[in-house]
Motif scaffolding. Structure first.
Motif, PDB file in Angstrom:
ATOM      1  N   SER A  25     -31.816  78.976 100.041  1.00  0.00           N
ATOM      2  CA  SER A  25     -32.909  78.414 100.845  1.00  0.00           C
ATOM      3  C   SER A  25     -34.122  78.128  99.976  1.00  0.00           C
ATOM      4  O   SER A  25     -34.779  77.092 100.135  1.00  0.00           O
ATOM      5  CB  SER A  25     -33.293  79.378 101.966  1.00  0.00           C
ATOM      6  OG  SER A  25     -32.214  79.614 102.808  1.00  0.00           O
ATOM      7  N   ALA A  26     -34.418  79.038  99.055  1.00  0.00           N
ATOM      8  CA  ALA A  26     -35.545  78.829  98.145  1.00  0.00           C
ATOM      9  C   ALA A  26     -35.289  77.627  97.236  1.00  0.00           C
ATOM     10  O   ALA A  26     -36.200  76.836  96.968  1.00  0.00           O
ATOM     11  CB  ALA A  26     -35.786  80.084  97.305  1.00  0.00           C
ATOM     12  N   TRP A  27     -34.056  77.506  96.761  1.00  0.00           N
ATOM     13  CA  TRP A  27     -33.708  76.350  95.934  1.00  0.00           C
ATOM     14  C   TRP A  27     -33.895  75.060  96.742  1.00  0.00           C
ATOM     15  O   TRP A  27     -34.401  74.065  96.220  1.00  0.00           O
ATOM     16  CB  TRP A  27     -32.274  76.468  95.419  1.00  0.00           C
ATOM     17  CG  TRP A  27     -31.881  75.312  94.556  1.00  0.00           C
ATOM     18  CD1 TRP A  27     -31.056  74.300  94.882  1.00  0.00           C
ATOM     19  CD2 TRP A  27     -32.335  75.060  93.224  1.00  0.00           C
ATOM     20  NE1 TRP A  27     -30.949  73.428  93.836  1.00  0.00           N
ATOM     21  CE2 TRP A  27     -31.729  73.858  92.805  1.00  0.00           C
ATOM     22  CE3 TRP A  27     -33.185  75.724  92.356  1.00  0.00           C
ATOM     23  CZ2 TRP A  27     -31.946  73.320  91.551  1.00  0.00           C
ATOM     24  CZ3 TRP A  27     -33.403  75.178  91.102  1.00  0.00           C
ATOM     25  CH2 TRP A  27     -32.797  73.997  90.716  1.00  0.00           C
ATOM     26  N   ILE A  53     -41.516  77.047  99.478  1.00  0.00           N
ATOM     27  CA  ILE A  53     -40.404  77.979  99.302  1.00  0.00           C
ATOM     28  C   ILE A  53     -40.371  78.990 100.445  1.00  0.00           C
ATOM     29  O   ILE A  53     -39.303  79.312 100.976  1.00  0.00           O
ATOM     30  CB  ILE A  53     -40.486  78.675  97.933  1.00  0.00           C
ATOM     31  CG1 ILE A  53     -40.163  77.670  96.827  1.00  0.00           C
ATOM     32  CG2 ILE A  53     -39.552  79.871  97.849  1.00  0.00           C
ATOM     33  CD1 ILE A  53     -40.427  78.180  95.428  1.00  0.00           C
ATOM     34  N   ILE A  54     -41.532  79.480 100.871  1.00  0.00           N
ATOM     35  CA  ILE A  54     -41.589  80.449 101.963  1.00  0.00           C
ATOM     36  C   ILE A  54     -41.086  79.826 103.264  1.00  0.00           C
ATOM     37  O   ILE A  54     -40.267  80.419 103.976  1.00  0.00           O
ATOM     38  CB  ILE A  54     -43.029  80.992 102.125  1.00  0.00           C
ATOM     39  CG1 ILE A  54     -43.381  81.880 100.928  1.00  0.00           C
ATOM     40  CG2 ILE A  54     -43.188  81.756 103.432  1.00  0.00           C
ATOM     41  CD1 ILE A  54     -44.841  82.246 100.837  1.00  0.00           C
ATOM     42  N   SER A  56     -39.123  77.237 103.563  1.00  0.00           N
ATOM     43  CA  SER A  56     -37.703  76.931 103.409  1.00  0.00           C
ATOM     44  C   SER A  56     -36.839  78.182 103.529  1.00  0.00           C
ATOM     45  O   SER A  56     -35.746  78.122 104.109  1.00  0.00           O
ATOM     46  CB  SER A  56     -37.458  76.251 102.070  1.00  0.00           C
ATOM     47  OG  SER A  56     -38.093  75.003 102.041  1.00  0.00           O
ATOM     48  N   CYS A  57     -37.301  79.298 102.986  1.00  0.00           N
ATOM     49  CA  CYS A  57     -36.546  80.546 103.133  1.00  0.00           C
ATOM     50  C   CYS A  57     -36.467  80.957 104.595  1.00  0.00           C
ATOM     51  O   CYS A  57     -35.424  81.412 105.058  1.00  0.00           O
ATOM     52  CB  CYS A  57     -37.179  81.665 102.304  1.00  0.00           C
ATOM     53  SG  CYS A  57     -36.834  81.545 100.556  1.00  0.00           S
ATOM     54  N   GLY A  85     -33.023  74.751 103.826  1.00  0.00           N
ATOM     55  CA  GLY A  85     -34.232  74.808 103.010  1.00  0.00           C
ATOM     56  C   GLY A  85     -34.777  73.435 102.688  1.00  0.00           C
ATOM     57  O   GLY A  85     -35.993  73.200 102.709  1.00  0.00           O
TER      58      GLY A  85
END
Length: 111
Positions: A25-27, A53-54, A56-57, A85
């Motif tokens: 998810s972070a990717w 990133i947050i 998307s995670c 993500g």
């Protein structure tokens, strides 16, 4: 399957799978940030990337929870966590509209 059984299934999962879901998810969040990148100062770029990133995670984890409760294969869960993500913005928009429609169309309870 009840909600508590689904929650127990997720809590009893292997920690490597949970870490892999968050990593994918972070990717996806990094990919989305690169796709939508606007030139800012270096520190603002870092802050915007971390915020993406947050989000998307969160989206990838929520999508993975839904898929795990439906007994989907781990490989597919990881792939869809990454896609969750990348598409976190549209997913949140669709969920927000569905939630707003549900709130507007639900009649109040009479007690």
């Amino acid at each position: 399957m009840s909600v508590t059984e689904g929650a127990n299934n997720i809590l009893l999962m292997n920690h490597e799978i949970i870490f892999s879901i968050l990593l994918m998810s972070a990717w996806g969040g990094i990919v989305r940030y690169i796709m939508l990148r606007v030139n800012y100062s270096f520190m603002q770029d870092i802050i915007n990337c971390i915020m993406q990133i947050i989000v998307s995670c969160f989206c990838g984890a929520m999508l993975s929870i839904i898929l795990i409760n439906r007994s989907i294969n781990d490989n597919r869960v990881l792939i869809l966590a990454g896609l969750g993500g990348v598409f976190s913005g549209p997913i949140l928009n669709v969920l927000g509209k569905k939630l707003a429609d549900w709130v507007e169309n639900t009649p109040p309870r009479n007690r």
